[in-house]
Scaffold this motif. Structure first.
Motif, PDB file in Angstrom:
ATOM      1  N   PRO A 190     -10.491  66.469   9.451  1.00 29.65           N
ATOM      2  CA  PRO A 190     -10.549  66.045   7.943  1.00 29.65           C
ATOM      3  C   PRO A 190     -11.893  66.256   7.377  1.00 29.65           C
ATOM      4  O   PRO A 190     -11.846  66.302   6.210  1.00 29.65           O
ATOM      5  CB  PRO A 190     -10.286  64.342   8.352  1.00 29.65           C
ATOM      6  CG  PRO A 190      -9.766  64.317   9.738  1.00 29.65           C
ATOM      7  CD  PRO A 190     -10.266  65.240  10.290  1.00 29.65           C
ATOM      8  N   LYS A 191     -12.904  66.552   8.071  1.00 28.35           N
ATOM      9  CA  LYS A 191     -14.406  66.787   7.454  1.00 28.35           C
ATOM     10  C   LYS A 191     -14.750  68.039   7.880  1.00 28.35           C
ATOM     11  O   LYS A 191     -16.083  68.497   7.756  1.00 28.35           O
ATOM     12  CB  LYS A 191     -15.452  65.958   8.070  1.00 28.35           C
ATOM     13  CG  LYS A 191     -15.135  64.210   7.646  1.00 28.35           C
ATOM     14  CD  LYS A 191     -15.458  64.277   6.062  1.00 28.35           C
ATOM     15  CE  LYS A 191     -15.315  62.661   5.629  1.00 28.35           C
ATOM     16  NZ  LYS A 191     -15.815  62.640   4.112  1.00 28.35           N
ATOM     17  N   ILE A 210      -3.457  72.128   5.338  1.00 26.67           N
ATOM     18  CA  ILE A 210      -3.588  71.015   4.145  1.00 26.67           C
ATOM     19  C   ILE A 210      -3.604  71.591   2.790  1.00 26.67           C
ATOM     20  O   ILE A 210      -3.369  72.676   2.641  1.00 26.67           O
ATOM     21  CB  ILE A 210      -5.047  70.248   4.561  1.00 26.67           C
ATOM     22  CG1 ILE A 210      -6.139  71.586   4.479  1.00 26.67           C
ATOM     23  CG2 ILE A 210      -5.364  69.744   5.907  1.00 26.67           C
ATOM     24  CD1 ILE A 210      -7.562  71.179   4.345  1.00 26.67           C
TER      25      ILE A 210
END
Length: 366
Positions: free
Chosen positions: A278-279, A312
């Protein structure tokens, strides 16, 4: 290990044994030192600027059958599409309004998009947006084709080599694809005058440390203006569906190594890295990356360009995506800017042939 990192920063070279040691498990302190040195070099040449490229995935038809790719020819479950010229131009218009000054036309190797069609499209993009760069990422073509597209106004070309090790290449691709031809295409692109990007998957099936060292040697030889790397992520409709994926940690470490190896390089923190962590994109920026490639494709086709699983940003509008990215970038201490974001050694050449302001010294933050 810090002495090895210092040597890489100073000489842009290591022995094979030193590269192997740097690619093997290292301490958290050494990881931190490596990323700090990479950021120091990146800021020396590009400051705090992060360049955005508007990615337009304009066709998912492909003649090839690469074992890792979700749009491979034999994937009967792929929902095929092609954008029209007007749809592509509309994406560029939207992107320009949002501050993009580079458009990346990416697609499978689709015979529908002949040189004639592509040249007309490139010329029209340049007519409407003369201060923008056009990057192509459409696979292997003849040198004559690359020359025609360059003459039509294409500035850059992305062609990931995936792996320079021949045996490994043949594990990832069917026999109809040629390892030597892939490398020759990259050399042809350099000779023609494109700003060239290559790169590899990290953690692809069969990859060894020796494969990665060979990849780094290719970067030294080719001196590409861009290097795109991302973790291997399995796609459920491919022969590699059950293979283990690559890791964010190794991808981030390689970003730092590449930054020290090629100090001037344009280095993306890829969507694939953001997909497995996610990062991930923030970690990439803090490891020496300075490019992001948000998606400008129409939302209705984004899920269809399924190179790998769980990608994503497939449901976000372009403006929403840019706002989100700008906030993420600011959290790292960097800033997205309105700029073509040319390779630092190419800026003078571009500026000498344009009447508008220098793309690096006269830009503004988003």
């Amino acid at each position: 290990m810090q002495a090895v990192i210092d040597k890489l920063e100073r000489t842009h070279n290591l022995s094979d044994d030193e590269f192997a040691a740097l690619l093997a498990p290292i301490s958290a302190d050494d990881e931190k030192y490596l990323s700090q040195r990479a950021c120091h070099v990146r800021e020396k040449y590009y400051g705090k600027d992060v360049y955005i490229r508007g990615l337009i995935e304009f066709t998912n038809y492909c003649r090839n059958n690469c074992y890792y790719c979700g749009i491979r020819r034999d994937n009967a479950h792929a929902q095929r599409y092609r954008l029209t010229a007007e749809q592509i131009l509309s994406c560029c218009h939207t992107g320009y309004q949002l501050g993009f000054r580079t458009f990346v036309l990416q697609g499978g190797e689709d015979a529908y998009f002949t040189d004639e069609r592509l040249c007309q499209l490139i010329q029209e993009i340049k007519r409407r947006h003369a201060d923008c760069a056009v990057t192509l990422s459409i696979g292997e073509r003849s040198k004559e084709s690359y020359q025609r597209l360059f003459a039509a106004g294409a500035d850059r070309y992305l062609l990931r080599h995936e792996t320079v090790d021949k045996a490994h290449y043949e594990q990832l691709h069917p026999a109809e694809l040629s390892h030597s031809h892939r490398l020759q295409c990259l050399r042809d692109l350099k000779e023609i005058g494109y700003q060239v990007g290559c790169g590899m998957m990290v953690g692809s099936p069969g990859q060894t440390l020796n494969c990665l060292i060979k990849d780094l040697r290719l970067l030294q030889e080719l001196q590409p203006e861009m290097v795109g790397i991302g973790p291997f992520i399995p796609q459920h409709d491919t022969p590699f569906a059950q293979e283990a994926g690559g890791t964010a940690a190794m991808t981030v470490r390689l970003l730092s190594i590449i930054r020290l190896l090629l100090p001037h390089v344009l280095l993306p923190a890829t969507t694939a890295l953001g997909t497995i962590d996610p990062k991930g994109r923030e970690k990439g920026l803090l490891a020496g990356a300075n490019v992001l490639m948000p998606n400008l494709s129409p939302t209705e086709v984004r899920k269809k360009y399924a190179l790998y699983d769980h990608k994503i940003c497939t449901g976000e509008e372009a403006a929403e995506c840019v706002r989100c990215l700008a906030a993420r970038v600011e959290s790292t201490g960097y800033k997205i800017v309105v700029s073509r974001g040319d390779h630092i050694t190419k800026e003078g050449l571009y500026h000498a042939n344009q009447s508008h302001p220098n793309p690096r010294t006269d830009h503004k933050a988003i």
